[in-house]
Design a protein around this motif. Structure first.
Motif, mmCIF file in Angstrom:
data_model
loop_
_atom_site.group_PDB
_atom_site.id
_atom_site.type_symbol
_atom_site.label_atom_id
_atom_site.label_comp_id
_atom_site.label_asym_id
_atom_site.label_seq_id
_atom_site.Cartn_x
_atom_site.Cartn_y
_atom_site.Cartn_z
ATOM 1 N N ILE A 1 0.834 -1.205 0.000
ATOM 2 C CA ILE A 1 0.000 0.000 0.000
ATOM 3 C C ILE A 1 0.868 1.253 0.000
ATOM 4 C CG2 ILE A 1 -1.606 1.360 1.410
ATOM 5 C CD1 ILE A 1 -2.945 -0.951 -0.021
ATOM 6 N N SER A 2 1.970 1.205 0.725
ATOM 7 C CA SER A 2 2.840 2.380 0.863
ATOM 8 C C SER A 2 3.546 2.752 -0.427
ATOM 9 C CB SER A 2 3.876 2.142 1.968
ATOM 10 O OG SER A 2 3.246 1.975 3.231
ATOM 11 N N VAL A 3 3.692 1.789 -1.368
ATOM 12 C CA VAL A 3 4.319 2.126 -2.646
ATOM 13 C C VAL A 3 3.277 2.411 -3.740
ATOM 14 C CG1 VAL A 3 6.457 0.905 -2.161
ATOM 15 C CG2 VAL A 3 4.596 -0.323 -3.291
ATOM 16 N N ILE A 4 2.073 1.860 -3.609
ATOM 17 C CA ILE A 4 1.049 2.089 -4.633
ATOM 18 C C ILE A 4 0.329 3.412 -4.414
ATOM 19 C CG2 ILE A 4 -1.179 1.287 -5.525
ATOM 20 C CD1 ILE A 4 -0.262 -1.549 -5.146
ATOM 21 N N ALA A 5 -0.089 3.686 -3.176
ATOM 22 C CA ALA A 5 -0.953 4.842 -2.902
ATOM 23 C C ALA A 5 -0.352 6.167 -3.361
ATOM 24 C CB ALA A 5 -1.298 4.894 -1.412
ATOM 25 N N PRO A 6 0.922 6.475 -3.069
ATOM 26 C CA PRO A 6 1.444 7.776 -3.503
ATOM 27 C C PRO A 6 1.582 7.894 -5.017
ATOM 28 C CG PRO A 6 3.182 6.445 -2.529
ATOM 29 C CD PRO A 6 1.904 5.739 -2.247
ATOM 30 N N VAL A 7 1.726 6.776 -5.700
ATOM 31 C CA VAL A 7 1.823 6.808 -7.157
ATOM 32 C C VAL A 7 0.491 7.193 -7.780
ATOM 33 C CG1 VAL A 7 2.173 5.389 -9.218
ATOM 34 C CG2 VAL A 7 3.732 5.166 -7.283
ATOM 35 N N ILE A 8 -0.585 6.552 -7.322
ATOM 36 C CA ILE A 8 -1.870 6.778 -7.986
ATOM 37 C C ILE A 8 -2.594 8.016 -7.479
ATOM 38 C CG2 ILE A 8 -2.109 4.349 -8.548
ATOM 39 C CD1 ILE A 8 -4.195 4.105 -6.313
ATOM 40 N N VAL A 9 -2.376 8.412 -6.233
ATOM 41 C CA VAL A 9 -3.105 9.579 -5.724
ATOM 42 C C VAL A 9 -2.658 10.857 -6.420
ATOM 43 C CG1 VAL A 9 -1.597 10.288 -3.811
ATOM 44 C CG2 VAL A 9 -4.075 10.552 -3.601
ATOM 45 N N THR A 10 -1.459 10.860 -6.977
ATOM 46 C CA THR A 10 -0.959 12.033 -7.699
ATOM 47 C C THR A 10 -1.286 11.985 -9.183
ATOM 48 O OG1 THR A 10 1.199 10.902 -7.751
ATOM 49 C CG2 THR A 10 0.896 12.616 -6.093
ATOM 50 N N GLY A 11 -2.060 10.970 -9.612
ATOM 51 C CA GLY A 11 -2.539 10.933 -10.987
ATOM 52 C C GLY A 11 -1.814 9.995 -11.918
ATOM 53 N N ASN A 12 -0.813 9.266 -11.429
ATOM 54 C CA ASN A 12 -0.119 8.286 -12.248
ATOM 55 C C ASN A 12 -0.908 6.974 -12.289
ATOM 56 O OD1 ASN A 12 2.621 9.688 -12.689
ATOM 57 N ND2 ASN A 12 2.390 9.763 -10.460
ATOM 58 N N THR A 13 -0.587 6.130 -13.251
ATOM 59 C CA THR A 13 -1.055 4.747 -13.251
ATOM 60 C C THR A 13 0.162 3.851 -13.050
ATOM 61 O OG1 THR A 13 -0.892 4.624 -15.673
ATOM 62 C CG2 THR A 13 -3.026 5.253 -14.734
ATOM 63 N N CYS A 14 -0.051 2.591 -12.703
ATOM 64 C CA CYS A 14 1.104 1.769 -12.343
ATOM 65 C C CYS A 14 0.952 0.308 -12.723
ATOM 66 C CB CYS A 14 1.408 1.894 -10.849
ATOM 67 S SG CYS A 14 0.100 1.324 -9.755
ATOM 68 N N VAL A 15 2.116 -0.311 -12.892
ATOM 69 C CA VAL A 15 2.246 -1.759 -13.041
ATOM 70 C C VAL A 15 3.094 -2.221 -11.872
ATOM 71 C CG1 VAL A 15 3.125 -3.638 -14.460
ATOM 72 C CG2 VAL A 15 2.115 -1.620 -15.550
#
Length: 289
Positions: free
Chosen positions: A167-181
C-alpha cells in the motif's frame, strides 16, 4: 481450516490487468507457502507478455485518471480503505501466514495499511499547493508552476510488508494521478491478490493499478527497458537488480526512485514518495495593459 472428510480446495490465483483477472499467457504458476512452509495457494507466474499487456492497460487508463480531479482521486482512495477495512480478517490471516506474526500483530499491520491509504487520500488535493508556485519574473508576465503526473510507473513491491509495504508504494503513485504496473512480493503475493479483488470492486477505474505476481528478476528488466514506462520505483529490488534496472532506465530517460536503506513501513512516510513521480509544468501568461 478444512473440516475432516472434505477435500482441500487448492486455489490458483490470476493476475490483475486492466480491471480484469486474466491467466498468465504462459500458463505458468508457482506454489505460495507460509512462513512455516505450509502450502497456501498457487499464484500466476507472469511473463514478459503479461508485463507488456499491463503497461498497455496502464497507458490506456492514464488520460482519464490524470484528468480526474484531485478531490475525486482522494475519494476513491478513501473508498479503497473502506474495502480493506471490510476484509480485515482475510488480510490479517494472509499477513500472519506470510510473515509468521501473531493474529494481533497482523491485525495491527492491516489497520496501519488502512490508515496509510486514508493518509494519502488526504494529500490528494494538497500536494499541488506544496509543489506548485507563482514565480516572480521581470516583465509583464504571470508565471505559474504546477505539478503533473509523469505517466506510467513500474513498481517493484517490497518483499517485506506484503500489505503495508505494498500500500505504501502504490498509494502515492496513484493519488498524484499516475497509473502503475506493480510486481508483487514473490515470497508473499496473496495480500496483493486480495488487494486486487478489493480494487476490482471499488471505484478505481480499470488499468490504474495492474498487479503481476511472479519473479521480480524476470519482470523488472523488461519494465525498466519498456519505452512506454515513464518511471520506476525500485523499492523491492535487490542491489544488483536495481543497478541493472537503473542502467536500462537511463537509455530512455526514465525517472527512477531508489530509496536507500531498508524502509520502515510503520514510520511517518513523509512526502518523498508523493513528489517522486511528479514533474513541474511552468506556464507563462502576459499581463498588463
Amino acid at each position: 481450516m478444512t473440516e475432516p472428510g472434505r477435500l482441500t480446495v487448492r486455489k490458483t490465483y490470476k493476475l490483475y490487468i486492466g480491471g480484469a483477472f486474466p491467466r498468465s499467457e504462459s500458463g505458468r504458476s508457482y506454489p505460495v507457502t507460509s512462513s512455516k512452509g505450509d502450502f497456501l495457494a498457487n499464484a500466476a507466474l507472469a511473463s514478459r507478455k503479461d508485463a507488456r499487456d499491463a503497461v498497455i492497460a496502464a497507458r490506456k487508463a492514464f488520460p482519464g485518471w490524470s484528468g480526474a480531479t484531485a478531490y475525486n482521486r482522494g475519494q476513491i482512495l478513501y473508498r479503497i480503505a473502506e474495502m480493506l477495512e471490510g476484509r480485515r480478517a482475510q488480510f490479517a490471516d494472509e499477513v500472519a501466514a506470510a510473515d509468521g506474526v501473531s493474529a494481533r500483530k497482523a491485525g495491527e499491520l492491516v489497520d496501519a495499511a488502512v490508515d496509510r491509504l486514508v493518509w494519502y487520500a488526504g494529500w490528494s488535493d494538497k500536494i499541488g499547493a506544496i509543489r506548485g508556485s507563482a514565480n516572480p519574473v521581470a516583465g509583464p508576465y504571470l508565471n505559474l508552476s504546477t505539478a503533473e503526473p509523469v505517466g506510467v510507473v513500474a513498481v517493484a513491491a517490497p518483499p517485506e510488508g506484503p500489505l503495508l509495504g505494498l500500500i505504501s508504494v502504490i498509494a502515492p503513485v496513484i493519488v498524484t494521478g499516475n497509473t502503475c504496473v506493480v510486481v508483487a512480493s514473490e515470497r508473499a503475493p496473496l495480500p496483493a491478490v486480495t488487494l486486487a479483488e478489493a480494487l476490482a470492486t471499488s471505484d478505481l477505474p480499470g488499468g490504474v493499478v495492474n498487479l503481476l505476481t511472479g519473479r521480480l528478476g524476470e519482470l523488472a528488466p523488461w519494465l525498466a527497458s519498456h519505452m512506454d514506462v515513464n518511471a520506476l520505483d525500485l523499492t523491492g529490488c535487490p542491489d544488483d537488480l536495481a543497478l541493472s534496472c537503473e542502467q536500462a532506465a537511463a537509455e530512455n530517460l526514465k525517472r527512477v526512485f531508489r530509496p536507500s536503506g531498508k524502509p520502515d513501513w510503520l514510520a511517518d512516510p513523509g512526502t518523498a514518495r508523493l513528489t517522486a513521480f511528479l514533474e513541474t509544468k511552468t506556464v507563462w501568461h502576459p499581463i498588463g495593459v
